[in-house]
Design an enzyme around this catalytic site. Sequence first.
Site, PDB file in Angstrom:
ATOM      1  N   CYS A 259       0.846  -1.201   0.000  1.00  0.00           N
ATOM      2  CA  CYS A 259       0.000   0.000   0.000  1.00  0.00           C
ATOM      3  C   CYS A 259       0.882   1.252   0.000  1.00  0.00           C
ATOM      4  O   CYS A 259       0.637   2.208  -0.730  1.00  0.00           O
ATOM      5  CB  CYS A 259      -0.923  -0.020   1.213  1.00  0.00           C
ATOM      6  SG  CYS A 259      -1.900   1.461   1.444  1.00  0.00           S
TER       7      CYS A 259
ATOM      8  N   TRP B 216       2.683   1.670  -3.357  1.00  0.00           N
ATOM      9  CA  TRP B 216       1.736   2.130  -4.380  1.00  0.00           C
ATOM     10  C   TRP B 216       1.704   3.650  -4.431  1.00  0.00           C
ATOM     11  O   TRP B 216       1.550   4.254  -5.488  1.00  0.00           O
ATOM     12  CB  TRP B 216       0.340   1.573  -4.070  1.00  0.00           C
ATOM     13  CG  TRP B 216      -0.738   2.111  -4.945  1.00  0.00           C
ATOM     14  CD1 TRP B 216      -1.134   1.632  -6.162  1.00  0.00           C
ATOM     15  CD2 TRP B 216      -1.589   3.242  -4.688  1.00  0.00           C
ATOM     16  NE1 TRP B 216      -2.168   2.376  -6.654  1.00  0.00           N
ATOM     17  CE2 TRP B 216      -2.461   3.382  -5.768  1.00  0.00           C
ATOM     18  CE3 TRP B 216      -1.694   4.145  -3.624  1.00  0.00           C
ATOM     19  CZ2 TRP B 216      -3.429   4.381  -5.839  1.00  0.00           C
ATOM     20  CZ3 TRP B 216      -2.650   5.155  -3.693  1.00  0.00           C
ATOM     21  CH2 TRP B 216      -3.499   5.248  -4.787  1.00  0.00           C
ATOM     22  N   HIS B 217       1.888   4.299  -3.257  1.00  0.00           N
ATOM     23  CA  HIS B 217       1.824   5.754  -3.221  1.00  0.00           C
ATOM     24  C   HIS B 217       3.019   6.394  -3.930  1.00  0.00           C
ATOM     25  O   HIS B 217       2.895   7.491  -4.470  1.00  0.00           O
ATOM     26  CB  HIS B 217       1.766   6.249  -1.774  1.00  0.00           C
ATOM     27  CG  HIS B 217       0.401   6.109  -1.176  1.00  0.00           C
ATOM     28  ND1 HIS B 217      -0.058   4.918  -0.662  1.00  0.00           N
ATOM     29  CD2 HIS B 217      -0.612   6.994  -1.033  1.00  0.00           C
ATOM     30  CE1 HIS B 217      -1.300   5.098  -0.222  1.00  0.00           C
ATOM     31  NE2 HIS B 217      -1.651   6.324  -0.437  1.00  0.00           N
ATOM     32  N   GLY B 218       4.156   5.750  -3.908  1.00  0.00           N
ATOM     33  CA  GLY B 218       5.311   6.344  -4.557  1.00  0.00           C
ATOM     34  C   GLY B 218       6.500   5.412  -4.517  1.00  0.00           C
ATOM     35  O   GLY B 218       6.628   4.597  -3.604  1.00  0.00           O
TER      36      GLY B 218
ATOM     37  N   PHE C 291       0.454  10.532  -7.513  1.00  0.00           N
ATOM     38  CA  PHE C 291       0.443   9.075  -7.404  1.00  0.00           C
ATOM     39  C   PHE C 291      -0.244   8.459  -8.604  1.00  0.00           C
ATOM     40  O   PHE C 291      -0.340   7.287  -8.735  1.00  0.00           O
ATOM     41  CB  PHE C 291      -0.260   8.640  -6.106  1.00  0.00           C
ATOM     42  CG  PHE C 291       0.328   9.302  -4.881  1.00  0.00           C
ATOM     43  CD1 PHE C 291       1.697   9.456  -4.762  1.00  0.00           C
ATOM     44  CD2 PHE C 291      -0.478   9.800  -3.873  1.00  0.00           C
ATOM     45  CE1 PHE C 291       2.238  10.087  -3.654  1.00  0.00           C
ATOM     46  CE2 PHE C 291       0.062  10.426  -2.767  1.00  0.00           C
ATOM     47  CZ  PHE C 291       1.421  10.568  -2.665  1.00  0.00           C
TER      48      PHE C 291
END
Lengths: 477, 84
Positions: free
Chosen positions: A316, A319-321, A477
């Site tokens: 998770c 996924w953001h960066g 993102f």
Amino acid sequence: MIFTSYTYVFFLMAAFLIHWSLPVAWRTPFLVAASYLFYCSWKWQYGFLLLGVSLFNWSYGRWVVSRRGSVFALFLGILVNLAPLIYFKYTLFLVSNAASVLNILSVTWHPRLSDIILPLGISFFTFQGIAYLVDVASGEQAFLDLRNFLLYKGFWPQLIAGPIIRPGEIRGQIEGERKLDYSGFSEGCRRILIGFFKKIVLADTLAPFVEMVYLPGAAPNAIDSAVGTLAFGLQIYFDFSAYSDIAIGTARLFGFVFPENFDWPYLSRSPREFWNRWHITLSYWIRDYVFTPMTFAARHRPKTVLFWLLLAMAICGLWHGAQWTFVLWGVWHGGLLVLNQTLLRKIFPVVGDSARGRNTFRGWIGTVVTFALVTLGWVFFRASSLDGAWEVLSSMFFLKGGLHRAVLRENAILVVLAMFLGLVTIQAGREMLPQWNGLLARLDPVKRILKPVAYVLLILAVIIFDKSAKAFVYFQF
Amino acid sequence: MITERLKKVILGELNLDDYYFQDSTTANLVPGWDSLKHIAILASIEKEYGIRFKSLEVIRLKNLGQLQELVARKVEEESERKGE
């Protein structure tokens, strides 16, 4: 085209007028065309990427996944969806980390890396595509009409930063006839206005204070770091929930009802509850498409379940960066969820226990502890590097500078604290609302007068505060 | 309609004395039924009924009614398989 810009307001008004004056059969194709215009206004070449991914998912879902029901076919479809995301978002991260590992092993490799421009919204439409294929493989009916699927995948309010919508949540609205009534119209406008207010007046006011503290080399003292991190917790909430408000409000204007993405997350009484209230559609996505399959496969080894929780939250974060700071943020939250289940179980009320625990001493303790832990986690999310995160954290914990500030001015600290207290007051008031129902009913005539006044004030505030359209945090993102 | 047998398995995993389950009941409404417990409940159901779920079957479950239907279908499939 940024939501909080005059260009978007004109685009929205034109699209609204044209959409509702068209015959019913033309409305879906019109929304698809408007969505591609919206997306291509940023970088038209990437419109082909969106179209290509959409065509693949539509045809693969319709003719392969839904018919064969094979796990291998589904796995292949997921890989095809992930490939552009990995290329555009993670190439530099993977290559530079591989080079670092090789250098440690005394193998010299200096790859020549050039920046790759990240297609807007790719993380969101990739996850949506995966959800679509998995749902179809597990029995959801595939979209038959390409126009409907292109709208499902590309409808602009949700395209760039969610909410991540699943086919079952919106199929009926896309395939059926959509209507606009007074309540839908007023609710849509209200949500958009609130979104504009949260973004322009609240989030964008906080942004420079956060920037001052987190700028590389800023050398903040303890008080700067604490206030700057509190400010970022508020900024990202106002910013992202504003985006979701505008997305949900825009969709309402075209007859769609999107799932909510935020539910007063800072009222959460436990880290577990936080993830039921913060970025809800992503949280449920991670739960259903990452965590559940992993833990289900390992269900006969129950001791490993906390490890899978940590891993799911690390994914998770990633996924953001493509940075280790985001991975650490994910691991931090994974750790909080693990603690929620183990050592700190006694502090936090049980999930789903809505009657007990709310408005009790334990409930409020849980809220304060959760807010403090979540806010601390924002350090990893906001810092541009691990060194930067360490600088902010160490200054906080070693009380650097005592009560003296080094970066933020007094008025900045006051603004942050005022916004924090404002949010706390609104939240506390919201919690007490059921007890005040009798009083509120008597105030109805006053509310009727105050409501339009409040809306006019909100509009004025937005116009006064609007200096330049700043991109939403989640656009990166 | 949730059977007493299924209800007993779920209550046992959640350490609850009783709960009023309906077909439309979703996990988030039930105290303690979080994503970790969800997996433990599914494993207990498998053990109780001697069945095996597939992950794609589990992903789609939205409420208790669907879980009850899935269990009934798997039990039927299992008895057919044993009858062959």
